[in-house]
Design an enzyme around this catalytic site. Structure first.
Site, short mmCIF file in Angstrom:
data_model
loop_
_atom_site.label_atom_id
_atom_site.label_comp_id
_atom_site.label_asym_id
_atom_site.label_seq_id
_atom_site.Cartn_x
_atom_site.Cartn_y
_atom_site.Cartn_z
N ASP A 1 0.84 -1.20 0.00
CA ASP A 1 0.00 0.00 0.00
C ASP A 1 0.88 1.25 0.00
O ASP A 1 2.02 1.21 -0.47
CB ASP A 1 -0.93 -0.03 1.21
CG ASP A 1 -2.30 0.57 0.92
OD1 ASP A 1 -2.37 1.80 0.72
OD2 ASP A 1 -3.29 -0.18 0.89
N SER B 1 -11.11 -0.89 -1.25
CA SER B 1 -9.89 -0.88 -0.45
C SER B 1 -10.16 -1.24 0.99
O SER B 1 -9.30 -1.81 1.68
CB SER B 1 -9.24 0.51 -0.47
OG SER B 1 -8.56 0.76 -1.67
N HIS C 1 -3.85 5.85 3.63
CA HIS C 1 -4.59 4.72 3.08
C HIS C 1 -4.09 3.39 3.64
O HIS C 1 -4.86 2.56 4.12
CB HIS C 1 -4.47 4.75 1.56
CG HIS C 1 -5.31 3.76 0.83
ND1 HIS C 1 -4.90 2.48 0.54
CD2 HIS C 1 -6.56 3.88 0.30
CE1 HIS C 1 -5.84 1.85 -0.14
NE2 HIS C 1 -6.87 2.67 -0.30
#
Length: 557
Positions: A171, A470, A226
């Site tokens: 990520d 996600s 994220h």
């Protein structure tokens, strides 16, 4: 993250050139056993070899733009040629020299270090609170965990995972200092395979300023947020702080392949996947697609020959890296994508190439074009659902492509008493990322309801609501980690379980969920209708079913 995080109004992006306009590095993928011919093709095309990786079958070559790519790609030994950003420098070697030179480039470790906001008010010691399975302070906000039985009354009382099981987060990075991450963060095994770029070749801001030497962040930094959110969903510990993840006892390994700007380019993704296999990681979560193409088409007539070769290189290279990781015991979990598209019947791609900014164009596509890695072989792809279990409006779907479903959040899901951001997924957030995004003010107070602050003894930490596929796939990754912990055998210094067995158990413990009674779902907020095809045992919205942590924690192998 590309294509896997839902935002109200996506910002324009800039990143690697879709096909380099001038001299640059290329990854030249060759057919099995044909490295020498590929090296000769590089030389004949006017380029020079600068590195290679025999594990995945490619040569790193320096050449002059699309014309070079087309010349090399015309050789029958070559199956793809993809532009690659130059990260370092290496001496050029002739094909004769490369015939006797080492073919696999070493994976260099990232120096260990600490990061994050170092102000006392930003730190919370994870050792200061013991916590119990009775429920974390923010557990009441975790409808997603209750839905899949990952809570005090469910899987936490049966199986929480173990640090002998490693989950890799491929990520944007993971904030290893966050108090709801730190206890489970494996700093020694974590790596960063990208270098920040303050600006793109056109001088536009890309990743922002360089904070560390050589623009390379330590392996416990996440300037985007994220990856930290994803990591928390998988394995936030039970420690009396914030929330808990699906598998609160597992080890979390940052295997960074995404830039601060959210781009995931080919070479870092290849490096991350091969590292996962070599390092003994058991499960990886991939909440991204490989830039710059949302859909990769090997022979789309709308694309130039150089663009076709680039997409062929992405498909081939990532598949080889996935195969390598899976052969080394890594279960591969991916977000399905957020284009609100039936991946079995795609018609248009108007978001590619995603770099440089403004080069996107409308392409007519078909099912021969694929999203990578979600549609790659050996990958378990996860669609997103909202709190009412309705497929999220943004989530891609498809009878062939959807393997599992999991909570991803959906702010338009009115089939629930939850309101607004409470319909999304809560996860840890790095303070400095929130500050950079202006989601907290100078005093550290949240400026939006999407951010939650919790303070203990004068020290505060943050969590954030997000939605997207996600956010769905890490729920599946956490359940996979529980299964490895329960049924894995000693190996590679921890536990290991064949990916095929993990996949079988994931499907067996998922809760079959039928298509809507009408066969489709109408989304008033977007005025779209999505058709669900298949049976309760396997369909385009839910795949084999909604993941279930409690069933995984209690199932017999």
């Amino acid at each position: 993250m590309s294509g896997s995080l839902v935002t109200a109004s996506p910002a324009p992006r800039a990143g690697e050139t879709a096909v380099a306009a001038q001299s640059g590095d290329y990854l030249v993928f060759y057919a099995q056993g044909r490295q020498r011919e590929a090296l000769r093709a590089v030389e004949a095309g006017g380029g020079s070899a600068r590195g290679a990786d025999a594990r995945l079958g490619y040569v790193i070559a320096r050449g002059a733009g699309p014309a070079f790519a087309e010349r090399v790609g015309a050789d029958p030994s070559v199956v793809g040629v993809t532009a690659n950003r130059r990260v370092g420098s290496a001496a050029a070697l002739t094909s004769a020299q490369w015939a006797t030179a080492p073919e696999a480039l070493p994976i260099l470790p990232v120096a260990a270090g600490t990061s994050g906001d170092t102000a006392a008010s930003a730190q919370v010691s994870s050792k200061a609170f013991t916590g119990t399975a009775a429920g974390e302070p923010l557990a009441g906000r975790q409808w997603d965990m209750r839905m899949i039985g990952a809570d005090a009354r469910g899987s936490y009382a049966k199986a929480r995972g173990t640090k002998k099981v490693l989950v890799g987060i491929i990520d944007t990075g993971v904030d290893g200092s966050h108090p709801d991450i730190a206890a489970n963060f494996d700093r020694a095994r974590s790596r960063n395979f990208v270098v920040d770029r303050p600006r793109d070749p056109n001088g536009k801001t890309l990743d922002g300023p360089c904070e560390y030497k050589n623009c390379k962040d330590p392996a416990d930094v996440d300037d985007d947020g994220h990856g930290t959110h994803v990591a928390g969903t998988i394995g936030a510990p039970i420690n009396g702080i914030g929330m808990a993840g699906v598998a609160p006892g597992v080890g979390l390994v940052n295997i960074r392949a995404g830039m601060d700007s959210g781009f995931f380019f080919l070479k870092p993704v290849l490096d991350a996947l091969t590292y996962a296999g070599d390092a003994g990681v058991d499960v990886v979560n991939m909440s991204f697609f490989v830039d710059p193409w949302t859909f990769n088409c090997a022979a789309n007539p709308a694309d130039s020959r150089a663009e076709q070769l680039q997409q062929a290189g992405i498909v081939t290279g990532v598949q080889r890296a996935l195969d390598y990781a899976r052969a080394h015991g890594v279960t591969l979990i991916s977000a399905l994508g957020n284009e609100s598209t039936d991946l079995g019947h795609p018609l248009v791609d108007d978001t590619s190439p995603g770099y440089p900014e403004g080069t996107e164009r409308k392409r007519t596509i078909d099912n021969s074009c694929i999203n990578v890695p979600a549609e790659s072989r050996g990958v378990i792809s996860v669609s997103a659902i909202g709190p009412s279990k309705r497929k999220a409006w943004y989530s891609d779907y498809g009878n062939e492509q959807t393997d599992l479903a999991a909570p991803g959040g959906d702010s338009t899901d009115t089939g629930t008493s939850l309101k607004g951001v409470a319909r999304e997924i809560l996860g840890p957030a790095p303070k400095r990322a929130l500050r950079a995004q202006k989601l907290i003010d100078a005093a550290g107070r949240p400026s939006t309801s999407s951010v939650v602050r919790e303070c203990h003894h004068g020290s505060c930490a943050y969590w954030q609501y997000l939605s997207g596929t996600s956010m769905a796939s890490p729920h599946a990754a956490g359940v996979a980690a529980i299964l490895v912990a329960r049924f894995g055998k000693p190996g590679k210094g921890g536990l290991t379980l064949a990916p095929a067995k993990v996949e079988k158990l994931l499907y067996a413990t998922a809760r079959h969920t039928a298509c809507p009674a009408t066969g489709s779902t109408r989304y008033p907020a977007t005025e779209e209708t999505h058709l669900c095809v298949g049976s309760a045992a396997k369909n385009g919205f839910y795949g084999h079913g909604i993941v279930d942590a409690y069933r995984a924690a209690t199932a017999k192998g």
